[in-house]
Design a protein around this motif. Structure first.
Motif, mmCIF file in Angstrom:
data_model
loop_
_atom_site.group_PDB
_atom_site.id
_atom_site.type_symbol
_atom_site.label_atom_id
_atom_site.label_comp_id
_atom_site.label_asym_id
_atom_site.label_seq_id
_atom_site.Cartn_x
_atom_site.Cartn_y
_atom_site.Cartn_z
ATOM 1 N N GLY A 126 0.077 9.181 -10.970
ATOM 2 C CA GLY A 126 0.721 7.953 -9.958
ATOM 3 C C GLY A 126 1.553 8.701 -9.251
ATOM 4 O O GLY A 126 1.501 8.374 -7.589
ATOM 5 N N TRP A 127 2.590 9.364 -9.562
ATOM 6 C CA TRP A 127 3.243 10.214 -8.538
ATOM 7 C C TRP A 127 2.460 11.150 -7.547
ATOM 8 O O TRP A 127 2.953 11.218 -6.341
ATOM 9 N N LYS A 144 15.701 8.929 -18.193
ATOM 10 C CA LYS A 144 16.506 7.710 -17.629
ATOM 11 C C LYS A 144 17.634 8.272 -17.202
ATOM 12 O O LYS A 144 18.696 7.524 -17.289
ATOM 13 N N GLU A 179 12.209 10.607 -16.505
ATOM 14 C CA GLU A 179 11.717 10.388 -17.941
ATOM 15 C C GLU A 179 12.998 10.151 -18.790
ATOM 16 O O GLU A 179 13.015 9.559 -19.827
ATOM 17 N N MET A 187 6.998 13.674 -19.176
ATOM 18 C CA MET A 187 5.941 12.506 -18.757
ATOM 19 C C MET A 187 4.808 12.438 -19.150
ATOM 20 O O MET A 187 4.137 13.391 -19.198
ATOM 21 N N LYS A 188 4.345 11.355 -19.403
ATOM 22 C CA LYS A 188 2.830 11.164 -19.740
ATOM 23 C C LYS A 188 1.922 11.399 -18.292
ATOM 24 O O LYS A 188 1.991 10.911 -17.367
ATOM 25 N N SER A 222 13.510 5.043 -10.739
ATOM 26 C CA SER A 222 12.317 5.375 -10.044
ATOM 27 C C SER A 222 12.734 5.195 -8.546
ATOM 28 O O SER A 222 11.908 5.769 -7.941
ATOM 29 N N LEU A 259 10.561 14.537 -12.258
ATOM 30 C CA LEU A 259 10.061 13.488 -13.250
ATOM 31 C C LEU A 259 10.801 13.577 -14.578
ATOM 32 O O LEU A 259 10.630 12.640 -15.143
ATOM 33 N N LYS A 277 -0.443 10.161 -17.466
ATOM 34 C CA LYS A 277 -0.905 8.463 -16.811
ATOM 35 C C LYS A 277 0.139 8.402 -15.657
ATOM 36 O O LYS A 277 -0.288 7.789 -14.570
ATOM 37 N N LYS A 278 1.310 8.634 -16.007
ATOM 38 C CA LYS A 278 2.244 8.270 -15.146
ATOM 39 C C LYS A 278 2.767 9.453 -14.025
ATOM 40 O O LYS A 278 2.719 9.205 -12.817
ATOM 41 N N VAL A 279 2.400 10.658 -14.424
ATOM 42 C CA VAL A 279 2.361 11.746 -13.493
ATOM 43 C C VAL A 279 1.340 11.477 -12.603
ATOM 44 O O VAL A 279 1.563 11.829 -11.121
#
Length: 463
Positions: A365-366, A402, A400, A358-359, A406, A396, A361-363
């Motif tokens: 957030g979590w 799919k 990622e 996962m990027k 989420s 994650l 920037k998304k990590v």
């Protein structure tokens, strides 16, 4: 009338992180049984002499360098006299004439209007850093109307960091102290835990009209939390303004912050300036430090302190770490502050990023929204988290790829939080949370739902 201009200056006492005291071999330990860590020197028995602790000097040099100070190659020790029950010698050994470090600066950031996305960076000048001993502790037992003295803390090494009056409100002071606390903890020169009295702040506060000389200042002593520091200063500024606008005068006095009432109260006035009768400490020679240029060739390196050697070994300071996080992972500057403000969170984040596709920037957030709110809810530190960086990365990765939605991932995180030792995949299988990829299978499920609800379908069609 022109608005009032508040002026705030801080004096901060940081307890040096060292196994023994500044001038004696007594151990340093928080909450040890009263008077169990007291040497003859700490109790000030006649004929005892101070021996300077090398570790404390190194910690002060390191702190001075991190705060952009000039380190004095020759500094001096002085006696500051005052009588108090927990100061057996009747004086404190400090550095009044020539301290170990001078003329530094500390940059700190704070957000405008509580918006994390709008941050402004300010700088406060550091006047000096001096080495000195702590005093003991007086414990007042009201029920028996007596005072008990515990000398465990007497002689513990302190660094006093004196800031110039460059701040104007509680928020600025709080942000500066928080940054200093992070720097001290990064260096390891002080653990700076305020709850254990390892960082104590005195705030000098005054107000004046623009263009006029500074007003009379009061000193709010011994503030032991960053939140209370901001409240105490803002209360004191308001109190002084109201007093002056009502035709009163401000006394040059020492006040204390009552955290229960949320206000400052007078402790003692400073009328008739206390005469500390400073004199050179006769039992300690000048403290001489060296750098690479001045180091004598035949000198035993174990016996001297080399400023350049310490400088080369300084770790990355918080400001540098934040910059690296922003550059390396493309995260927002305000997120880099949150990562460093929580002990161990930056390392946790980097560890997750390394183990997941996962990027970053998304990590983030979590970690900041989900993990951190769980930790806060249960008053846990990052290091106590039941969800390890490996477990979170594992979850994650499923998201990622799919394999789950989420919403499902949040359910899995709630299960992982219980710490039952199951992997994300096991939880997904148990609770049938997988996303269906196979079109045929999806059609069959839909058909089965329709077949099992014939009446509802007829109603829908007719409706």
């Amino acid at each position: 009338l022109a608005p009032w201009v508040p002026v705030v200056g801080l004096e901060i006492h940081a307890q040096i992180s060292s196994n023994s005291k500044l001038f004696s071999g007594s151990k340093v330990r928080f909450a040890a049984p009263p008077n169990s860590l007291v040497s003859f020197f700490d109790a000030s028995l006649p004929g005892t002499l101070p021996v300077l602790n090398r570790r404390c000097v190194e910690a002060a040099v390191m702190t001075g360098l991190a705060l952009n100070c000039s380190i004095n190659k020759k500094s001096l020790f002085d006696r500051k006299h005052y009588f108090y029950a927990d100061l057996p010698a009747g004086y404190q050994i400090t550095q009044q004439r020539v301290p170990i470090a001078v003329n530094g600066s500390l940059s700190y950031s704070l957000c405008i209007d509580n918006k994390m996305s709008q941050m402004v960076t300010k700088t406060v000048r550091i006047k000096q850093i001096q080495l000195e001993q702590d005093s003991g502790k007086s414990l007042h037992d009201d029920s028996r109307s007596q005072t008990l003295v515990d000398l465990n803390r007497a002689g513990v090494g302190l660094m006093e960091v004196v800031m110039e009056p460059d701040m104007c409100c509680g928020e600025e002071a709080a942000a500066a102290v928080r940054e200093l606390q992070l720097i001290l903890q990064t260096l390891g020169s002080s653990q700076a835990v305020m709850a254990e009295g390892q960082l104590r702040v005195d705030a000098n506060v005054s107000v004046h009209h623009p263009g006029e000389p500074y007003g009379v200042r009061t000193e709010v002593k011994n503030i032991n939390s960053i939140r209370f520091l901001a409240k105490a200063i803002d209360y004191e500024i308001q109190r002084q303004i109201e007093e002056l606008e009502n035709g009163g005068t401000i006394l040059n006095e020492t006040r204390a912050f009552d955290s229960k009432l949320g206000c400052t109260v007078p402790m003692r006035d400073k009328e008739g300036k206390q005469d500390y009768r400073f004199m050179p400490e006769p039992n300690l020679p000048p403290l001489i430090l060296y750098d690479a240029k001045s180091l004598p060739a035949n000198m035993n390196h174990q016996q001297v302190i080399n400023i350049d050697w310490i400088h080369e070994r300084l770790p990355d300071l918080p400001s540098v770490k934040r910059k690296k996080l922003v550059e390396q992972y493309g995260i927002l500057p305000e997120h880099s502050f949150t990562l460093l403000n929580e002990d161990g969170l930056a390392e946790f984040f980097e560890s997750v990023v390394k183990q997941t596709q996962m990027k970053p920037k998304k990590v983030i957030g979590w970690i900041l929204k989900d993990l951190l709110s769980y930790l806060k809810q249960h008053s846990l530190t990052v290091k106590e988290s039941p969800v390890s960086s490996f477990l979170l990365a594992d979850l994650l990765n499923l998201l990622e790829k799919k394999e789950i939605s989420s919403t499902a991932a949040k359910q899995v995180l709630a299960e992982l939080w219980k710490g039952e030792g199951k992997t994300s995949l096991e939880i997904v299988k148990e609770q049938k949370l997988e996303l269906l990829q196979d079109q045929k299978e999806l059609e069959q499920i839909c058909q089965a739902v329709i077949d099992g609800h014939k009446n509802e379908v007829i109603m829908m069609v007719l409706g």
